[in-house]
Design a protein around this motif. Structure first.
Motif, PDB file in Angstrom:
ATOM      1  N   LYS A 120       0.830  -1.204   0.000  1.00  0.00           N
ATOM      2  CA  LYS A 120       0.000   0.000   0.000  1.00  0.00           C
ATOM      3  C   LYS A 120       0.865   1.253   0.000  1.00  0.00           C
ATOM      4  CE  LYS A 120      -3.522   0.244   2.787  1.00  0.00           C
ATOM      5  NZ  LYS A 120      -4.337   0.115   4.014  1.00  0.00           N
ATOM      6  N   GLN A 121       1.924   1.258   0.795  1.00  0.00           N
ATOM      7  CA  GLN A 121       2.824   2.408   0.843  1.00  0.00           C
ATOM      8  C   GLN A 121       3.531   2.597  -0.498  1.00  0.00           C
ATOM      9  OE1 GLN A 121       3.205   4.774   3.119  1.00  0.00           O
ATOM     10  NE2 GLN A 121       1.579   3.818   4.335  1.00  0.00           N
ATOM     11  N   GLN A 122       3.914   1.492  -1.124  1.00  0.00           N
ATOM     12  CA  GLN A 122       4.564   1.581  -2.430  1.00  0.00           C
ATOM     13  C   GLN A 122       3.614   2.139  -3.484  1.00  0.00           C
ATOM     14  OE1 GLN A 122       5.892  -2.442  -3.068  1.00  0.00           O
ATOM     15  NE2 GLN A 122       7.667  -2.237  -1.710  1.00  0.00           N
ATOM     16  N   THR A 123       2.355   1.684  -3.448  1.00  0.00           N
ATOM     17  CA  THR A 123       1.357   2.200  -4.389  1.00  0.00           C
ATOM     18  C   THR A 123       1.112   3.680  -4.153  1.00  0.00           C
ATOM     19  OG1 THR A 123       0.257   0.045  -4.522  1.00  0.00           O
ATOM     20  CG2 THR A 123      -1.020   1.967  -5.200  1.00  0.00           C
ATOM     21  N   ARG A 124       1.001   4.054  -2.905  1.00  0.00           N
ATOM     22  CA  ARG A 124       0.775   5.461  -2.562  1.00  0.00           C
ATOM     23  C   ARG A 124       1.924   6.329  -3.065  1.00  0.00           C
ATOM     24  NH1 ARG A 124       1.591   9.521   1.168  1.00  0.00           N
ATOM     25  NH2 ARG A 124      -0.313  10.620   1.853  1.00  0.00           N
ATOM     26  N   GLN A 125       3.148   5.889  -2.828  1.00  0.00           N
ATOM     27  CA  GLN A 125       4.312   6.670  -3.244  1.00  0.00           C
ATOM     28  C   GLN A 125       4.400   6.741  -4.765  1.00  0.00           C
ATOM     29  OE1 GLN A 125       6.386   8.319  -0.958  1.00  0.00           O
ATOM     30  NE2 GLN A 125       6.828   9.359  -2.897  1.00  0.00           N
ATOM     31  N   HIS A 126       4.067   5.636  -5.431  1.00  0.00           N
ATOM     32  CA  HIS A 126       4.104   5.619  -6.901  1.00  0.00           C
ATOM     33  C   HIS A 126       3.116   6.630  -7.471  1.00  0.00           C
ATOM     34  CE1 HIS A 126       4.132   4.284 -11.029  1.00  0.00           C
ATOM     35  NE2 HIS A 126       2.849   3.967 -10.971  1.00  0.00           N
ATOM     36  N   ILE A 127       1.902   6.644  -6.951  1.00  0.00           N
ATOM     37  CA  ILE A 127       0.890   7.588  -7.438  1.00  0.00           C
ATOM     38  C   ILE A 127       1.352   9.018  -7.213  1.00  0.00           C
ATOM     39  CG2 ILE A 127      -1.460   8.439  -7.117  1.00  0.00           C
ATOM     40  CD1 ILE A 127      -2.224   5.548  -6.315  1.00  0.00           C
ATOM     41  N   SER A 128       1.871   9.287  -6.018  1.00  0.00           N
ATOM     42  CA  SER A 128       2.334  10.634  -5.709  1.00  0.00           C
ATOM     43  C   SER A 128       3.485  11.055  -6.609  1.00  0.00           C
ATOM     44  CB  SER A 128       2.773  10.710  -4.240  1.00  0.00           C
ATOM     45  OG  SER A 128       3.309  11.987  -3.944  1.00  0.00           O
ATOM     46  N   ASP A 129       4.434  10.154  -6.853  1.00  0.00           N
ATOM     47  CA  ASP A 129       5.585  10.485  -7.706  1.00  0.00           C
ATOM     48  C   ASP A 129       5.136  10.796  -9.135  1.00  0.00           C
ATOM     49  OD1 ASP A 129       7.269  10.079  -5.583  1.00  0.00           O
ATOM     50  OD2 ASP A 129       7.909   8.082  -6.202  1.00  0.00           O
ATOM     51  N   VAL A 130       4.205   9.988  -9.643  1.00  0.00           N
ATOM     52  CA  VAL A 130       3.690  10.232 -10.999  1.00  0.00           C
ATOM     53  C   VAL A 130       2.976  11.580 -11.056  1.00  0.00           C
ATOM     54  CG1 VAL A 130       1.980   9.476 -12.703  1.00  0.00           C
ATOM     55  CG2 VAL A 130       3.499   7.801 -11.620  1.00  0.00           C
ATOM     56  N   ALA A 131       2.141  11.849 -10.056  1.00  0.00           N
ATOM     57  CA  ALA A 131       1.394  13.106 -10.029  1.00  0.00           C
ATOM     58  C   ALA A 131       2.327  14.303  -9.952  1.00  0.00           C
ATOM     59  CB  ALA A 131       0.436  13.105  -8.841  1.00  0.00           C
ATOM     60  N   THR A 132       3.317  14.227  -9.072  1.00  0.00           N
ATOM     61  CA  THR A 132       4.246  15.352  -8.912  1.00  0.00           C
ATOM     62  C   THR A 132       4.993  15.629 -10.207  1.00  0.00           C
ATOM     63  OG1 THR A 132       4.524  14.868  -6.547  1.00  0.00           O
ATOM     64  CG2 THR A 132       6.208  16.225  -7.588  1.00  0.00           C
ATOM     65  N   GLY A 133       5.409  14.577 -10.895  1.00  0.00           N
ATOM     66  CA  GLY A 133       6.085  14.762 -12.174  1.00  0.00           C
ATOM     67  C   GLY A 133       5.204  15.487 -13.185  1.00  0.00           C
ATOM     68  N   LEU A 134       3.929  15.105 -13.224  1.00  0.00           N
ATOM     69  CA  LEU A 134       2.993  15.762 -14.148  1.00  0.00           C
ATOM     70  C   LEU A 134       2.739  17.213 -13.740  1.00  0.00           C
ATOM     71  CD1 LEU A 134       0.388  12.885 -14.642  1.00  0.00           C
ATOM     72  CD2 LEU A 134       2.017  13.748 -16.341  1.00  0.00           C
ATOM     73  N   PHE A 135       2.603  17.453 -12.437  1.00  0.00           N
ATOM     74  CA  PHE A 135       2.359  18.819 -11.953  1.00  0.00           C
ATOM     75  C   PHE A 135       3.537  19.728 -12.306  1.00  0.00           C
ATOM     76  CE2 PHE A 135      -0.286  16.870  -8.294  1.00  0.00           C
ATOM     77  CZ  PHE A 135      -1.432  16.881  -9.075  1.00  0.00           C
ATOM     78  N   ILE A 136       4.745  19.246 -12.100  1.00  0.00           N
ATOM     79  CA  ILE A 136       5.931  20.060 -12.379  1.00  0.00           C
ATOM     80  C   ILE A 136       6.070  20.305 -13.876  1.00  0.00           C
ATOM     81  CG2 ILE A 136       8.470  20.012 -12.349  1.00  0.00           C
ATOM     82  CD1 ILE A 136       8.287  18.687  -9.590  1.00  0.00           C
ATOM     83  N   GLU A 137       5.718  19.312 -14.665  1.00  0.00           N
ATOM     84  CA  GLU A 137       5.842  19.447 -16.121  1.00  0.00           C
ATOM     85  C   GLU A 137       4.791  20.385 -16.712  1.00  0.00           C
ATOM     86  OE1 GLU A 137       5.442  16.643 -20.142  1.00  0.00           O
ATOM     87  OE2 GLU A 137       5.440  15.730 -18.147  1.00  0.00           O
ATOM     88  N   ARG A 138       3.536  20.290 -16.215  1.00  0.00           N
ATOM     89  CA  ARG A 138       2.439  21.002 -16.874  1.00  0.00           C
ATOM     90  C   ARG A 138       1.733  22.030 -15.996  1.00  0.00           C
ATOM     91  NH1 ARG A 138      -1.118  16.088 -18.569  1.00  0.00           N
ATOM     92  NH2 ARG A 138      -2.594  17.797 -18.896  1.00  0.00           N
ATOM     93  N   GLY A 139       2.014  22.038 -14.704  1.00  0.00           N
ATOM     94  CA  GLY A 139       1.311  22.943 -13.799  1.00  0.00           C
ATOM     95  C   GLY A 139       0.207  22.215 -13.064  1.00  0.00           C
ATOM     96  N   PHE A 140      -0.036  22.598 -11.813  1.00  0.00           N
ATOM     97  CA  PHE A 140      -0.969  21.869 -10.960  1.00  0.00           C
ATOM     98  C   PHE A 140      -2.385  21.883 -11.519  1.00  0.00           C
ATOM     99  CE2 PHE A 140      -3.954  21.722  -7.343  1.00  0.00           C
ATOM    100  CZ  PHE A 140      -3.588  20.494  -6.803  1.00  0.00           C
TER     101      PHE A 140
END
Length: 212
Positions: A9-29
């Protein structure tokens, strides 16, 4: 088995967050939707919301730890150490050790630019800072044995959180200018030393734990 499930569960949570953060930084929140995050992370939208009730939580995925950190340091202070000394010592150690939450890493300037470009993230950041101060004040009141109408715990908390915010702002401004991380850390430590030098003895001695 329960330990394995929790790790997954922690790995899934971290994976989702990492993917989201990458998209936010690339395109804006604001430009990124939860549906797009779910697709990129290869999970369902419901799974995203199960781990992160609000979109802002995907970006500030360590908010709980951040809010609890100063209060926890007071609770765990050493015999003979005051609440203020424990918080300043911990902050200094975090900077020296380049802990992730301090932001002393290459590329952190992009993270900060994403925050400053988003009213929603700035609002959440202010909420987190307020919650951190409130939690610290609660612990200071209990540890000092202060009365319910005593304003000192809140004032000490506000002062310490102001120092922490100033140190972080200094680091953030330097990183936004792409200054070298070692130089940024040096300037943050210098500001922390100056802030401690300016503190009154009453603040420095507040809620001192009896020596063993």
């Amino acid at each position: 088995m329960s330990g394995l499930r929790e790790r997954k569960k922690q790995q899934t949570r971290q994976h989702i967050s990492d993917v989201a953060t990458g998209l936010f930084i690339e395109r804006g929140f604001e430009a990124v939707t939860v549906a797009e995050i779910a697709e990129a992370a290869e999970v369902s939208v419901n799974t995203v919301y199960n781990y992160f009730p609000a979109k802002e939580d995907l970006f500030f995925d360590r908010a709980t730890d951040s809010i609890e950190r100063p209060a926890r340091r007071v609770l765990e202070r050493a015999p003979g150490e005051s609440a203020t000394e424990a918080i300043l010592r911990g902050l200094r150690q975090d900077i020296e050790e380049r802990q992730p939450w301090v932001g002393l890493s290459e590329g952190y300037g992009k993270f900060m630019r994403t925050v400053f470009a988003s009213p929603a993230l700035l609002h959440r950041l202010r909420e987190m800072q307020q919650q951190t101060g409130q939690r610290l004040a609660e612990v200071l009141r209990a540890e000092a044995g202060a009365a319910a109408d005593d304003r000192i715990p809140e004032l000490v908390s506000e002062h310490l959180m102001s120092v922490q915010a100033s140190v972080f702002r200094t680091g953030g401004a330097c990183l936004l200018n792409d200054e070298p991380v070692p130089e940024v850390a040096k300037r943050m430590l210098e500001m922390l030393d100056d802030a401690q030098w300016l503190m009154s003895d009453r603040v420095l001695d507040y809620a001192r734990r009896p020596a063993a």
